[in-house]
Design a protein around this motif. Structure first.
Motif: not given
Length: 426
Positions: A304-308, A312-321, A338-346, A348-352
């Motif tokens: 996910i992080l190699t894409v962007s 804004i883009v990461v949140i969109l990708i997370l939603n699509l997944i 999925l939740f623990p893995a995607l939580m780390g991504v979220a 990582g880009v500043g999401m609470d």
């Protein structure tokens, strides 16, 4: 190669109609046998998955929902909602959504909502002149509000996985849940005006007060649960027991729909539903553990992080997944995997974490109303004796409004964080 086998077996079994819990279990054991690992890891990982105190509230809330259905509490909630909004064009549809918003504050599960509200509203709306597919679609769509408005079984699961405060997540879901309900009410009204659906006579003040008085004990149930958890008087697990006892007393002695003879069947149904859900949690935990040992979550995060790395883009990708996964996987299993893995991504880009939890649950709730594994679609199709494709077609306008709310919740953190920060502090 082994991971391809894991996912391949899982998808083949799922497409063959095997229940998701057994699909997860068979796929996981196939992987372990191929790797030459001892199968003693199966009961160990299953037990560790359900050995969490907060998960004890799941049987409690399921029991509370069953007691409400049999004890006529659900019927009084629907009648009160109809008294308030029934005189507006499409009023029974609005009452359907309103009843789900109230019921959602008690049961915390979408399927219980769809079954209980649907058994009352789908026949009633059809008799009043509404299209049956529309009646079923409104019921299925509005049932997704239940796990957003607290209490919420999926948020309890998410909290047990990551250690995020369940009470804070409950509060975070309140405003998004109300937004979801209001958006659906607007959709119902617009469709009702366009199609000429009926409206009932405007109620007199006396009728409104009478329905409000009879529904008072049902409405108080939500207030007691939320105030007890937020005020620190009891934990979510204790709240589920309080809700069950309250539903028992009110159903038996106030609304008189319950009797001691009905309790054994209610308890049996609760045990069967709870055991099936906890079996799913245990086997999903085994599947998730295999993915973690093979570093699949880390690979997914890196991909996910190699894409962007733009939030804004990461949140969109997370939603699509999450939306994609929600179309074919049951909510609890998807969260555990999925939740623990995607939580780390979220994060990582500043999401609470709380903001992400609400967004993730909302995504997966929308998945409950989309084919091919839209559980709520199957429930309302069975109640209305309709082909699922007809209901899926009728639900499209509601999916559009739900996706609009999802984007608001995803990109405006204040909708999720303002209330918990106000009451519990940042």
């Amino acid at each position: 190669m082994e991971m391809l086998l894991l996912f391949g077996v899982f998808l083949v079994l799922l497409l063959a109609g095997i229940p998701i819990a057994f699909s997860l279990g068979i796929a996981s054991m196939s992987f372990l046998l191929l790797e030459g690992m001892s199968l003693t890891v199966v009961p160990q990982r299953m037990y560790s998955g359900i050995d969490t105190f907060v998960l004890l509230c799941i049987p409690g809330f399921i029991l509370a929902g069953n007691l409400m259905n049999v004890g006529n509490i659900t019927e009084h909630i629907v009648r009160f909602s109809n008294a308030v909004v029934g005189h507006i064009r499409g009023g029974l549809g609005l009452a359907n959504v309103g009843g789900s918003m109230i019921f959602g504050g008690i049961s915390g599960t979408a399927v219980a909502d769809a079954a209980s509200i649907g058994s009352v509203m789908i026949p009633g709306m059809s008799k009043a002149g509404y299209d049956k597919p529309f009646s079923a679609a409104v019921t299925a769509a509005s049932s997704t509000i239940g796990p957003i408005i607290p209490p919420s079984v999926p948020m309890i699961i998410a909290g047990s996985l990551t250690g995020v405060s369940v009470g804070r997540m409950f509060l975070a879901g309140a405003i998004p849940g109300l937004l979801l309900g209001l958006a659906m009410m607007v959709t119902v009204y617009l469709l009702a005006v366009r199609r000429g659906y009926p409206k009932e006579q405007k109620p007199t003040l006396r009728h409104l007060l009478r329905e409000g008085r009879t529904a008072f004990w049902a409405l108080m149930m939500t207030a007691i649960i939320l105030y007890g958890i937020i005020g620190g008087f009891f934990t979510p697990t204790e709240a589920s027991i309080v809700a069950s006892l309250y539903a028992l007393v009110v159903g038996m002695y106030v609304y008189k729909g319950l009797s001691w003879r009905k309790l054994p069947s209610i308890l049996l149904d609760t045990v069967l539903t709870s055991s099936a859900l906890l079996l799913l949690v245990g086997l999903a935990n085994l599947f998730g553990w295999i993915m973690t040992t093979q570093q699949v979550p880390q690979m997914l995060a890196d991909l996910i992080l190699t894409v962007s790395d733009n939030p804004i883009v990461v949140i969109l990708i997370l939603n699509l997944i999450l939306l994609f996964v929600g179309t074919f996987m049951e909510t609890i299993a998807a969260l555990i995997i999925l939740f623990p893995a995607l939580m780390g991504v979220a994060t990582g880009v500043g999401m609470d974490p709380v903001h992400f939890a609400v967004m993730a649950v909302l995504n997966l709730m929308i998945g409950l109303t989309t084919p091919p594994v839209g559980v709520c679609l199957f429930v309302v199709s069975g109640i209305g004796n309709l082909p699922m494709l007809k209901v899926a077609h009728a639900i499209v306008p509601f999916l559009i409004c739900n996706l609009a709310v999802l984007l608001l919740v995803s990109y405006v953190p204040a909708f999720s964080l303002w209330l918990p920060n106000l009451i519990l502090g940042e």
